[in-house]
Scaffold this motif. Structure first.
Motif, PDB file in Angstrom:
ATOM      1  N   ALA A 238       0.812  -1.213   0.000  1.00  0.00           N
ATOM      2  CA  ALA A 238       0.000   0.000   0.000  1.00  0.00           C
ATOM      3  C   ALA A 238       0.849   1.268   0.000  1.00  0.00           C
ATOM      4  O   ALA A 238       0.469   2.278  -0.597  1.00  0.00           O
ATOM      5  N   ASP A 239       1.985   1.224   0.645  1.00  0.00           N
ATOM      6  CA  ASP A 239       2.879   2.391   0.691  1.00  0.00           C
ATOM      7  C   ASP A 239       4.286   1.925   0.340  1.00  0.00           C
ATOM      8  O   ASP A 239       5.119   1.738   1.216  1.00  0.00           O
ATOM      9  N   THR A 240       4.517   1.720  -0.947  1.00  0.00           N
ATOM     10  CA  THR A 240       5.844   1.322  -1.412  1.00  0.00           C
ATOM     11  C   THR A 240       6.655   2.581  -1.656  1.00  0.00           C
ATOM     12  O   THR A 240       6.212   3.484  -2.366  1.00  0.00           O
ATOM     13  N   GLN A 241       7.845   2.636  -1.052  1.00  0.00           N
ATOM     14  CA  GLN A 241       8.711   3.801  -1.214  1.00  0.00           C
ATOM     15  C   GLN A 241      10.026   3.367  -1.838  1.00  0.00           C
ATOM     16  O   GLN A 241      10.610   2.354  -1.436  1.00  0.00           O
ATOM     17  N   VAL A 242      10.447   4.121  -2.826  1.00  0.00           N
ATOM     18  CA  VAL A 242      11.688   3.803  -3.525  1.00  0.00           C
ATOM     19  C   VAL A 242      12.549   5.052  -3.645  1.00  0.00           C
ATOM     20  O   VAL A 242      12.042   6.173  -3.636  1.00  0.00           O
ATOM     21  N   LEU A 243      13.845   4.805  -3.736  1.00  0.00           N
ATOM     22  CA  LEU A 243      14.771   5.864  -4.099  1.00  0.00           C
ATOM     23  C   LEU A 243      15.079   5.667  -5.566  1.00  0.00           C
ATOM     24  O   LEU A 243      15.289   4.538  -6.030  1.00  0.00           O
ATOM     25  N   VAL A 244      15.093   6.746  -6.308  1.00  0.00           N
ATOM     26  CA  VAL A 244      15.264   6.705  -7.757  1.00  0.00           C
ATOM     27  C   VAL A 244      16.588   7.364  -8.116  1.00  0.00           C
ATOM     28  O   VAL A 244      16.839   8.520  -7.750  1.00  0.00           O
ATOM     29  N   LEU A 245      17.419   6.613  -8.832  1.00  0.00           N
ATOM     30  CA  LEU A 245      18.674   7.154  -9.351  1.00  0.00           C
ATOM     31  C   LEU A 245      18.537   7.219 -10.865  1.00  0.00           C
ATOM     32  O   LEU A 245      18.477   6.191 -11.534  1.00  0.00           O
ATOM     33  N   THR A 246      18.458   8.435 -11.398  1.00  0.00           N
ATOM     34  CA  THR A 246      18.307   8.598 -12.843  1.00  0.00           C
ATOM     35  C   THR A 246      19.646   8.376 -13.545  1.00  0.00           C
ATOM     36  O   THR A 246      20.707   8.470 -12.923  1.00  0.00           O
ATOM     37  N   ARG A 247      19.567   8.128 -14.832  1.00  0.00           N
ATOM     38  CA  ARG A 247      20.787   7.941 -15.614  1.00  0.00           C
ATOM     39  C   ARG A 247      21.657   9.198 -15.569  1.00  0.00           C
ATOM     40  O   ARG A 247      22.870   9.104 -15.423  1.00  0.00           O
ATOM     41  N   ALA A 248      21.061  10.360 -15.655  1.00  0.00           N
ATOM     42  CA  ALA A 248      21.836  11.608 -15.615  1.00  0.00           C
ATOM     43  C   ALA A 248      22.599  11.734 -14.294  1.00  0.00           C
ATOM     44  O   ALA A 248      23.784  12.087 -14.285  1.00  0.00           O
ATOM     45  N   HIS A 249      21.924  11.427 -13.190  1.00  0.00           N
ATOM     46  CA  HIS A 249      22.610  11.498 -11.897  1.00  0.00           C
ATOM     47  C   HIS A 249      23.654  10.397 -11.764  1.00  0.00           C
ATOM     48  O   HIS A 249      24.709  10.603 -11.153  1.00  0.00           O
ATOM     49  N   TYR A 250      23.374   9.238 -12.316  1.00  0.00           N
ATOM     50  CA  TYR A 250      24.361   8.153 -12.289  1.00  0.00           C
ATOM     51  C   TYR A 250      25.615   8.557 -13.066  1.00  0.00           C
ATOM     52  O   TYR A 250      26.740   8.303 -12.609  1.00  0.00           O
ATOM     53  N   GLN A 251      25.449   9.207 -14.209  1.00  0.00           N
ATOM     54  CA  GLN A 251      26.602   9.646 -15.006  1.00  0.00           C
ATOM     55  C   GLN A 251      27.453  10.640 -14.221  1.00  0.00           C
ATOM     56  O   GLN A 251      28.680  10.567 -14.244  1.00  0.00           O
ATOM     57  N   ARG A 252      26.798  11.573 -13.537  1.00  0.00           N
ATOM     58  CA  ARG A 252      27.538  12.526 -12.685  1.00  0.00           C
ATOM     59  C   ARG A 252      28.243  11.803 -11.550  1.00  0.00           C
ATOM     60  O   ARG A 252      29.406  12.072 -11.252  1.00  0.00           O
ATOM     61  N   LEU A 253      27.526  10.878 -10.918  1.00  0.00           N
ATOM     62  CA  LEU A 253      28.075  10.123  -9.796  1.00  0.00           C
ATOM     63  C   LEU A 253      29.293   9.319 -10.236  1.00  0.00           C
ATOM     64  O   LEU A 253      30.284   9.218  -9.501  1.00  0.00           O
ATOM     65  N   LYS A 254      29.248   8.768 -11.438  1.00  0.00           N
ATOM     66  CA  LYS A 254      30.366   7.977 -11.971  1.00  0.00           C
ATOM     67  C   LYS A 254      31.653   8.804 -12.030  1.00  0.00           C
ATOM     68  O   LYS A 254      32.723   8.302 -11.712  1.00  0.00           O
ATOM     69  N   VAL A 255      31.528  10.053 -12.408  1.00  0.00           N
ATOM     70  CA  VAL A 255      32.687  10.936 -12.515  1.00  0.00           C
ATOM     71  C   VAL A 255      33.096  11.470 -11.149  1.00  0.00           C
ATOM     72  O   VAL A 255      34.278  11.469 -10.805  1.00  0.00           O
ATOM     73  N   GLU A 256      32.126  11.891 -10.364  1.00  0.00           N
ATOM     74  CA  GLU A 256      32.412  12.562  -9.101  1.00  0.00           C
ATOM     75  C   GLU A 256      32.673  11.610  -7.936  1.00  0.00           C
ATOM     76  O   GLU A 256      33.403  11.952  -7.014  1.00  0.00           O
ATOM     77  N   GLN A 257      32.073  10.423  -7.966  1.00  0.00           N
ATOM     78  CA  GLN A 257      32.185   9.476  -6.849  1.00  0.00           C
ATOM     79  C   GLN A 257      32.304   8.043  -7.382  1.00  0.00           C
ATOM     80  O   GLN A 257      31.402   7.219  -7.185  1.00  0.00           O
ATOM     81  N   PRO A 258      33.404   7.708  -8.049  1.00  0.00           N
ATOM     82  CA  PRO A 258      33.511   6.384  -8.677  1.00  0.00           C
ATOM     83  C   PRO A 258      33.397   5.219  -7.697  1.00  0.00           C
ATOM     84  O   PRO A 258      32.911   4.142  -8.059  1.00  0.00           O
ATOM     85  N   TYR A 259      33.812   5.391  -6.454  1.00  0.00           N
ATOM     86  CA  TYR A 259      33.715   4.310  -5.475  1.00  0.00           C
ATOM     87  C   TYR A 259      32.247   3.949  -5.220  1.00  0.00           C
ATOM     88  O   TYR A 259      31.891   2.782  -5.101  1.00  0.00           O
ATOM     89  N   ILE A 260      31.396   4.962  -5.154  1.00  0.00           N
ATOM     90  CA  ILE A 260      29.974   4.716  -4.916  1.00  0.00           C
ATOM     91  C   ILE A 260      29.364   3.990  -6.109  1.00  0.00           C
ATOM     92  O   ILE A 260      28.595   3.040  -5.936  1.00  0.00           O
ATOM     93  N   THR A 261      29.713   4.409  -7.325  1.00  0.00           N
ATOM     94  CA  THR A 261      29.141   3.730  -8.498  1.00  0.00           C
ATOM     95  C   THR A 261      29.655   2.296  -8.612  1.00  0.00           C
ATOM     96  O   THR A 261      28.927   1.418  -9.076  1.00  0.00           O
TER      97      THR A 261
END
Length: 165
Positions: free
Chosen positions: A106-129
């Protein structure tokens, strides 16, 4: 929880499988790249045939991966529970989704990581990706193992032990 509050999202991420290998600081950094979304039971989170432009991390409730069945209906392939991710196949192979993702609580909650944010994260925080990729591999591995076992069980039922039809 608000749509963009990184501190609250960070609290959710601490409970996610992904967070096991991240420091608290890295969890709060990741929280700046994701958004929070709520879904009601049976609401579509992602539709088959669409390009996977986001990954979904279940933080409350459950999601179901639903596939077309041979008779034209739908069949649930797997449940995605709290702490797991969904949508990784289409997200990484950039092919249209082969399944629908539905909220199953009834109350499903998700965190959403978009491709655009993933691309930024890949460059800025490679360990997290790298950790996100490892979790995606584990998620796909579990899916493959479960489907392989289901196929094996069905094959044994249909053709008998050792039979391959």
């Amino acid at each position: 929880m608000s749509q963009t509050d990184p501190v609250e999202i960070g609290e959710f991420l601490k409970q996610h499988h992904l967070a096991r290998s991240l420091t608290l600081e890295e969890i709060h950094t990741l929280a700046q790249y994701v958004t929070h979304a709520r879904f009601t039971q049976d609401q579509v989170i992602a539709e088959w045939g669409t390009l996977g432009d986001a990954l979904f991390f279940c933080v409350q409730g459950e999601m179901a991966i639903v596939h077309h069945s041979a008779d034209g209906g739908e069949v649930e392939v797997v449940r995605v529970k709290e702490g797991q991710m969904a949508g990784e196949m289409s997200f990484f192979d950039r092919q249209p989704r082969s399944a629908r993702i539905l909220a199953k609580a009834a109350d499903t909650q998700v965190l959403v990581l978009t491709r655009a944010h993933y691309q930024r994260l890949k460059v800025e925080q490679p360990y997290i990706t790298t950790n996100i990729l490892e979790q995606a591999i584990i998620s796909l591995d579990h899916l493959f193992r479960n489907l392989s076992q289901d196929y094996s069980d069905f094959s044994s039922y249909l053709y008998g032990k050792g039979g391959h039809g």
